[in-house]
Design a protein around this motif. Structure first.
Motif, PDB file in Angstrom:
ATOM      1  N   GLU A 148       0.868  -1.186   0.000  1.00  0.00           N
ATOM      2  CA  GLU A 148       0.000   0.000   0.000  1.00  0.00           C
ATOM      3  C   GLU A 148       0.900   1.229   0.000  1.00  0.00           C
ATOM      4  O   GLU A 148       1.792   1.353   0.832  1.00  0.00           O
ATOM      5  CB  GLU A 148      -0.912   0.014   1.225  1.00  0.00           C
ATOM      6  CG  GLU A 148      -1.689   1.293   1.428  1.00  0.00           C
ATOM      7  CD  GLU A 148      -2.490   1.725   0.204  1.00  0.00           C
ATOM      8  OE1 GLU A 148      -2.278   2.858  -0.288  1.00  0.00           O
ATOM      9  OE2 GLU A 148      -3.324   0.927  -0.264  1.00  0.00           O
ATOM     10  N   VAL A 149       0.635   2.145  -0.942  1.00  0.00           N
ATOM     11  CA  VAL A 149       1.613   3.194  -1.207  1.00  0.00           C
ATOM     12  C   VAL A 149       1.268   4.563  -0.632  1.00  0.00           C
ATOM     13  O   VAL A 149       2.123   5.436  -0.573  1.00  0.00           O
ATOM     14  CB  VAL A 149       1.860   3.317  -2.733  1.00  0.00           C
ATOM     15  CG1 VAL A 149       0.706   4.036  -3.418  1.00  0.00           C
ATOM     16  CG2 VAL A 149       3.186   4.002  -3.027  1.00  0.00           C
ATOM     17  N   THR A 150       0.039   4.803  -0.184  1.00  0.00           N
ATOM     18  CA  THR A 150      -0.304   6.161   0.242  1.00  0.00           C
ATOM     19  C   THR A 150      -0.795   6.209   1.681  1.00  0.00           C
ATOM     20  O   THR A 150      -1.252   5.209   2.241  1.00  0.00           O
ATOM     21  CB  THR A 150      -1.344   6.782  -0.704  1.00  0.00           C
ATOM     22  OG1 THR A 150      -1.335   8.197  -0.569  1.00  0.00           O
ATOM     23  CG2 THR A 150      -2.746   6.261  -0.438  1.00  0.00           C
ATOM     24  N   SER A 151      -0.729   7.396   2.279  1.00  0.00           N
ATOM     25  CA  SER A 151      -1.046   7.575   3.700  1.00  0.00           C
ATOM     26  C   SER A 151      -2.449   7.106   4.042  1.00  0.00           C
ATOM     27  O   SER A 151      -2.660   6.386   5.030  1.00  0.00           O
ATOM     28  CB  SER A 151      -0.899   9.058   4.083  1.00  0.00           C
ATOM     29  OG  SER A 151       0.327   9.590   3.664  1.00  0.00           O
ATOM     30  N   THR A 152      -3.428   7.517   3.241  1.00  0.00           N
ATOM     31  CA  THR A 152      -4.814   7.147   3.510  1.00  0.00           C
ATOM     32  C   THR A 152      -4.996   5.637   3.442  1.00  0.00           C
ATOM     33  O   THR A 152      -5.677   5.045   4.286  1.00  0.00           O
ATOM     34  CB  THR A 152      -5.750   7.841   2.504  1.00  0.00           C
ATOM     35  OG1 THR A 152      -5.621   9.263   2.659  1.00  0.00           O
ATOM     36  CG2 THR A 152      -7.197   7.443   2.732  1.00  0.00           C
ATOM     37  N   GLY A 153      -4.402   5.001   2.453  1.00  0.00           N
ATOM     38  CA  GLY A 153      -4.512   3.553   2.333  1.00  0.00           C
ATOM     39  C   GLY A 153      -3.857   2.828   3.488  1.00  0.00           C
ATOM     40  O   GLY A 153      -4.372   1.817   3.980  1.00  0.00           O
ATOM     41  N   LYS A 179      10.061   6.676   1.007  1.00  0.00           N
ATOM     42  CA  LYS A 179       8.821   7.141   0.396  1.00  0.00           C
ATOM     43  C   LYS A 179       8.386   8.468   1.011  1.00  0.00           C
ATOM     44  O   LYS A 179       8.442   9.515   0.387  1.00  0.00           O
ATOM     45  CB  LYS A 179       7.721   6.080   0.539  1.00  0.00           C
ATOM     46  CG  LYS A 179       6.553   6.266  -0.436  1.00  0.00           C
ATOM     47  CD  LYS A 179       5.532   7.275   0.025  1.00  0.00           C
ATOM     48  CE  LYS A 179       4.315   7.298  -0.889  1.00  0.00           C
ATOM     49  NZ  LYS A 179       3.338   8.329  -0.498  1.00  0.00           N
ATOM     50  N   HIS A 180       7.982   8.452   2.300  1.00  0.00           N
ATOM     51  CA  HIS A 180       7.320   9.643   2.831  1.00  0.00           C
ATOM     52  C   HIS A 180       8.261  10.836   3.004  1.00  0.00           C
ATOM     53  O   HIS A 180       7.818  11.985   2.885  1.00  0.00           O
ATOM     54  CB  HIS A 180       6.593   9.334   4.143  1.00  0.00           C
ATOM     55  CG  HIS A 180       7.470   8.960   5.290  1.00  0.00           C
ATOM     56  ND1 HIS A 180       7.635   7.659   5.700  1.00  0.00           N
ATOM     57  CD2 HIS A 180       8.227   9.708   6.130  1.00  0.00           C
ATOM     58  CE1 HIS A 180       8.443   7.630   6.747  1.00  0.00           C
ATOM     59  NE2 HIS A 180       8.817   8.864   7.017  1.00  0.00           N
ATOM     60  N   LEU A 181       9.539  10.600   3.273  1.00  0.00           N
ATOM     61  CA  LEU A 181      10.451  11.732   3.430  1.00  0.00           C
ATOM     62  C   LEU A 181      10.681  12.478   2.124  1.00  0.00           C
ATOM     63  O   LEU A 181      11.049  13.652   2.132  1.00  0.00           O
ATOM     64  CB  LEU A 181      11.797  11.256   3.984  1.00  0.00           C
ATOM     65  CG  LEU A 181      11.841  10.857   5.458  1.00  0.00           C
ATOM     66  CD1 LEU A 181      13.232  10.386   5.836  1.00  0.00           C
ATOM     67  CD2 LEU A 181      11.403  12.008   6.352  1.00  0.00           C
ATOM     68  N   VAL A 350      11.471  11.594  -7.890  1.00  0.00           N
ATOM     69  CA  VAL A 350      11.085  11.176  -6.547  1.00  0.00           C
ATOM     70  C   VAL A 350      10.333   9.845  -6.580  1.00  0.00           C
ATOM     71  O   VAL A 350      10.502   9.004  -5.694  1.00  0.00           O
ATOM     72  CB  VAL A 350      10.263  12.283  -5.843  1.00  0.00           C
ATOM     73  CG1 VAL A 350       8.867  12.414  -6.403  1.00  0.00           C
ATOM     74  CG2 VAL A 350      10.192  12.037  -4.342  1.00  0.00           C
ATOM     75  N   MET A 351       9.530   9.620  -7.623  1.00  0.00           N
ATOM     76  CA  MET A 351       8.831   8.339  -7.743  1.00  0.00           C
ATOM     77  C   MET A 351       9.795   7.192  -8.023  1.00  0.00           C
ATOM     78  O   MET A 351       9.463   6.029  -7.804  1.00  0.00           O
ATOM     79  CB  MET A 351       7.772   8.416  -8.842  1.00  0.00           C
ATOM     80  CG  MET A 351       6.600   9.334  -8.519  1.00  0.00           C
ATOM     81  SD  MET A 351       5.820   8.987  -6.917  1.00  0.00           S
ATOM     82  CE  MET A 351       5.198   7.336  -7.194  1.00  0.00           C
ATOM     83  N   ASP A 352      10.977   7.525  -8.485  1.00  0.00           N
ATOM     84  CA  ASP A 352      12.013   6.513  -8.667  1.00  0.00           C
ATOM     85  C   ASP A 352      12.257   5.772  -7.352  1.00  0.00           C
ATOM     86  O   ASP A 352      12.340   4.538  -7.313  1.00  0.00           O
ATOM     87  CB  ASP A 352      13.298   7.201  -9.140  1.00  0.00           C
ATOM     88  CG  ASP A 352      14.396   6.235  -9.523  1.00  0.00           C
ATOM     89  OD1 ASP A 352      14.090   5.102  -9.941  1.00  0.00           O
ATOM     90  OD2 ASP A 352      15.582   6.626  -9.425  1.00  0.00           O
ATOM     91  N   MET A 353      12.334   6.519  -6.256  1.00  0.00           N
ATOM     92  CA  MET A 353      12.558   5.897  -4.949  1.00  0.00           C
ATOM     93  C   MET A 353      11.316   5.164  -4.452  1.00  0.00           C
ATOM     94  O   MET A 353      11.405   4.051  -3.925  1.00  0.00           O
ATOM     95  CB  MET A 353      12.985   6.953  -3.940  1.00  0.00           C
ATOM     96  CG  MET A 353      14.395   7.442  -4.125  1.00  0.00           C
ATOM     97  SD  MET A 353      14.905   8.582  -2.820  1.00  0.00           S
ATOM     98  CE  MET A 353      14.029  10.056  -3.315  1.00  0.00           C
ATOM     99  N   THR A 354      10.163   5.788  -4.605  1.00  0.00           N
ATOM    100  CA  THR A 354       8.926   5.170  -4.127  1.00  0.00           C
ATOM    101  C   THR A 354       8.694   3.825  -4.793  1.00  0.00           C
ATOM    102  O   THR A 354       8.425   2.815  -4.135  1.00  0.00           O
ATOM    103  CB  THR A 354       7.738   6.099  -4.394  1.00  0.00           C
ATOM    104  OG1 THR A 354       7.892   7.284  -3.615  1.00  0.00           O
ATOM    105  CG2 THR A 354       6.419   5.427  -4.031  1.00  0.00           C
TER     106      THR A 354
END
Length: 417
Positions: A148-153, A179-181, A350-354
Motif C-alpha cells: 500500500e503506497v499512500t497515507s490514507t490507504g 517514500k514519505h520523506l 522522486v517516484m524513482d525511490m517510491t
C-alpha cells in the motif's frame, strides 16, 4: 483486453514514459535485474495506482520480472489517457483506466482487475484490498500479500489489522523513509503548487496560504508555498505537529478562524470534512479551495454544490461557486488530488525511490510469503538503505563510512566518554 480511452494515443504516451524512465535510474536498474532473475514468474499482480508515466515504469519492472499485471486507476482525474494506452499496447499489462471516469465506472474497473484472480495486490488507497475483503472473500486463498503506497490507504489497512480483518500480509510503502520523506514532502509539495498555478495562474507571493494538516505532505506544501512568498497558516489537530509548525515559523490556528484569513486553502489530512460549507461561508470573496489528500471527502464539495446560487467554470479545473452571502469560492479539480488532476503528478525523480522501494518489497514478499503472517509489516531497513544508496550513486554522491573502531563503539555499552 483492457479498457482505455483511445489506443491511438499510445505513441504520445510511449514518448512520455521513456522520458520519465531516463530520470528513474534506480527503478531502471531494478528492471534490468528483474528481467534476469524473474522473481514474479507465475504471479498475477492486480494494481490500483495513479496511471502516470512513473507508474508505467513500475509496471515495466514488474512485467520484466515475469508478472502478469492488470492495472486500474486509483483516482479518476489522475489517469493520463495517452499513458494508459501505451501501457496497454507496449508494456504487456491489461489497463482499465479512463480519465474522468464516474464513480460507477471507477468501480467497474476495480472489479475488472480483480477478475484476474490476483496473487499479489499493489494498492494506492486500499480500494482493491477493501473490495477483496468486503466482496470477494473467495480471492483470499490466492493472494499471498501486497503493498500500500499512500497515507490514507495505510490508515485503512492498519484499521483492518486492528479489527482483525486483514487476511494477508501488506507492506505499507508509505511508511518507508524512502517514500514519505521524499515523495510526500517534495513530490506532493511541488505538484500541489503546480496544480494550483495551472488551474488559477495566481500569484502566491503575498497571499495567505492555509495548509490543513501538517504531516509529511502538509510540511511539503507549506515549505513550497512559503518558498514562493506566501504567508502560511497551518491547521492541525495533533499538538506535536502543531508545535512543530510553530517552531518552523508558521502561524497555527483552528479552521474556524483560518477560514476568514486565507486566500488559498489546501487540505492534506487523509480525513473527511476538514473544510465544511460552514467554513466556506466565512471565506473571502474569491478564496481558492483545493485538496491534496487521496480522497475527495476532505472538502464538503456536495454541500458547496447544493448551496451555490451560481456556478461558473472559469478555467480548466477551476470552478467558481457563488454562495447566498455573495462570496465566491473557487474549487479546484472537483476537490480531488489537485497535483494529480490539474498538473503532472509527482516528478519521476522522486517516484524513482517510491516505486523502487515498492518493487523490492514485492520481491521480498514473494521470497518470504510462506513465513509472513497476515497483518501490516514494515519495509525491511536493508531495502530502504539499498534504494537510498542507489539514488545517491545515481547523483554521483559518496558518503562517509564508519571505521571499525566507530562500529565497535556504537555496539558496545561498556565504552563511555
Amino acid at each position: 483486453m483492457g479498457m482505455v480511452h483511445d489506443l491511438a494515443l499510445a505513441d504520445q504516451g510511449q514518448r512520455k514514459i521513456d522520458f520519465a524512465s531516463r530520470r528513474m535510474p534506480v527503478l531502471r536498474t531494478l528492471t534490468e535485474q528483474f528481467a534476469e532473475t524473474k522473481p514474479f514468474t507465475g504471479h498475477r499482480i492486480a494494481a490500483c495506482l495513479h496511471v502516470t508515466t512513473e507508474t508505467a515504469n513500475m509496471v515495466r519492472a514488474l512485467v520484466a520480472g515475469g508478472a502478469e499485471v492488470a492495472l486500474c486507476g486509483s483516482n479518476p482525474l489522475s489517469t493520463k489517457d495517452d499513458v494508459a494506452a501505451s501501457i496497454q499496447r507496449d508494456l504487456g499489462a491489461e489497463v482499465f483506466a479512463v480519465y474522468g471516469a464516474d464513480r460507477d465506472t471507477f468501480y467497474e474497473h476495480v472489479q475488472a482487475v480483480l477478475k484476474t484472480r490476483p496473487t499479489i495486490v499493489v494498492d494506492d488507497g486500499a480500494d482493491l484490498t477493501t473490495t477483496i475483503h468486503n466482496d470477494h472473500a473467495e480471492l483470499l486463498t490466492d493472494v499471498i500479500g501486497g503493498t500500500e503506497v499512500t497515507s490514507t490507504g495505510v490508515l485503512r489497512i492498519k484499521n483492518m489489522a486492528d479489527d482483525g480483518a486483514l487476511r494477508y500480509p501488506v507492506f505499507p510503502t508509505n511508511d518507508a523513509a524512502t517514500k514519505h520523506l521524499f515523495d510526500n514532502r517534495y513530490g506532493t509539495g511541488q505538484n500541489t503548487i503546480d496544480g494550483i498555478l495551472r488551474a488559477t495562474n495566481m500569484l502566491l507571493a503575498g497571499s495567505t496560504f492555509v495548509v490543513v494538516g501538517y504531516g509529511w505532505c502538509g510540511r511539503g506544501v507549506a515549505m513550497r508555498a512559503r518558498g514562493m512568498g506566501a504567508n502560511v497558516i497551518v491547521v492541525e489537530v495533533d499538538p506535536v505537529r502543531a508545535l512543530e509548525a510553530v517552531l518552523d515559523g508558521l502561524t497555527v490556528m483552528p479552521m474556524s478562524r483560518a477560514a476568514e484569513h486565507g486566500d488559498i486553502f489546501v487540505t492534506v489530512t487523509g480525513n473527511r470534512d476538514v473544510i465544511t460549507i460552514e467554513h466556506m461561508r466565512k471565506m473571502k470573496d474569491g478564496a481558492v479551495v483545493a485538496n491534496s489528500g487521496h480522497f475527495d471527502i476532505e472538502i464538503g464539495v456536495e454541500d458547496l454544490r447544493k448551496e451555490a446560487e451560481e456556478v461558473t467554470e472559469l478555467r480548466p479545473n477551476c470552478v467558481e461557486y457563488r454562495l447566498p452571502a455573495g462570496n465566491r469560492v473557487l474549487l479546484l479539480a472537483e476537490g480531488r488530488l489537485v497535483g494529480q488532476s490539474a498538473a503532472e503528478a509527482h516528478p519521476a525523480e522522486v517516484m524513482d525511490m517510491t516505486f523502487a522501494t515498492q518493487a523490492l518489497a514485492l520481491e521480498y514478499l514473494v521470497a518470504n510469503a510462506e513465513s509472513l503472517p497476515a497483518g501490516v509489516h514494515g519495509i525491511p531497513k536493508d531495502i530502504e538503505n539499498r534504494v537510498a544508496k542507489a539514488k545517491l550513486d545515481a547523483y554521483g554522491i559518496e558518503i562517509e563510512q564508519l571505521s571499525d573502531q566507530q562500529k565497535r563503539y556504537l555496539t558496545d555499552w561498556r565504552v563511555g566518554t
